[in-house]
Design a protein around this motif. Sequence first.
Motif: not given
Length: 228
Positions: A184-185, A187-198
């Motif tokens: 959850d954290l 994907f929450g960070l992805r949503d908050r900061h707009g980062a590309t996540l791998i």
Amino acid sequence: MADPVLSLKGASLSLDGNAGRVDILHDITLDVAPGETLGLIGPSGSGKSSLLMLMGGLESATTGTITVLAQDLTKMSEDQLALFRRNNMGVVFQSFHLIPTMTALENIATPLELAGHRDAFDRAEAELEAIGLADRADHYPSQMSGGEQQRVALARASAPRPKLLLADEPTGNLDATNGNAIMDLLFGLRDRHGATLIIVTHSHELAARCDRIVRLRDGRIDTQKAAA
């Protein structure tokens, strides 16, 4: 269509070991779009973590090119790569890699200070608050549970607002409850900061939450598909 945030073209990796040269990755060609969440899966020894290391410039490709944010990592020196990672990437490992002599707050603030942020400790406090660990600010890693340590490691990686967040088995050392909290954290960070996540993972549940899943086998891309 937007240019890929990360692009590998014919990337291979071979390393010298005691038994001679070992070919680990073979002719990897892959594009990752800005804001995409990519899950890297496959059996142990398939090359998932090695591919993540190539993406982060932590290993050097034997052949091929790796371009991140329009910069060719294969042409950079070690110092240039370190500076590029500091300014553009966050990396989370399975084993946390927190500095044992620093508190949770100091672990998060340190990379911000190194990057020249004058409000490093204020930002670190905000990240601790966001992950629900404000009351652990003065605790050392040895005083925290595995789940808490991984949350601090995530906060440390995300605090500089990286454009690319790489996570190697981020739930691998955690029980189901803590593993779900870390998911959850992430994907929450992805949503908050707009980062590309791998994310490298053995967790089918975590992979299923990604936009796309790439399966490796014997150092090659076996399949790739949109997550169900």
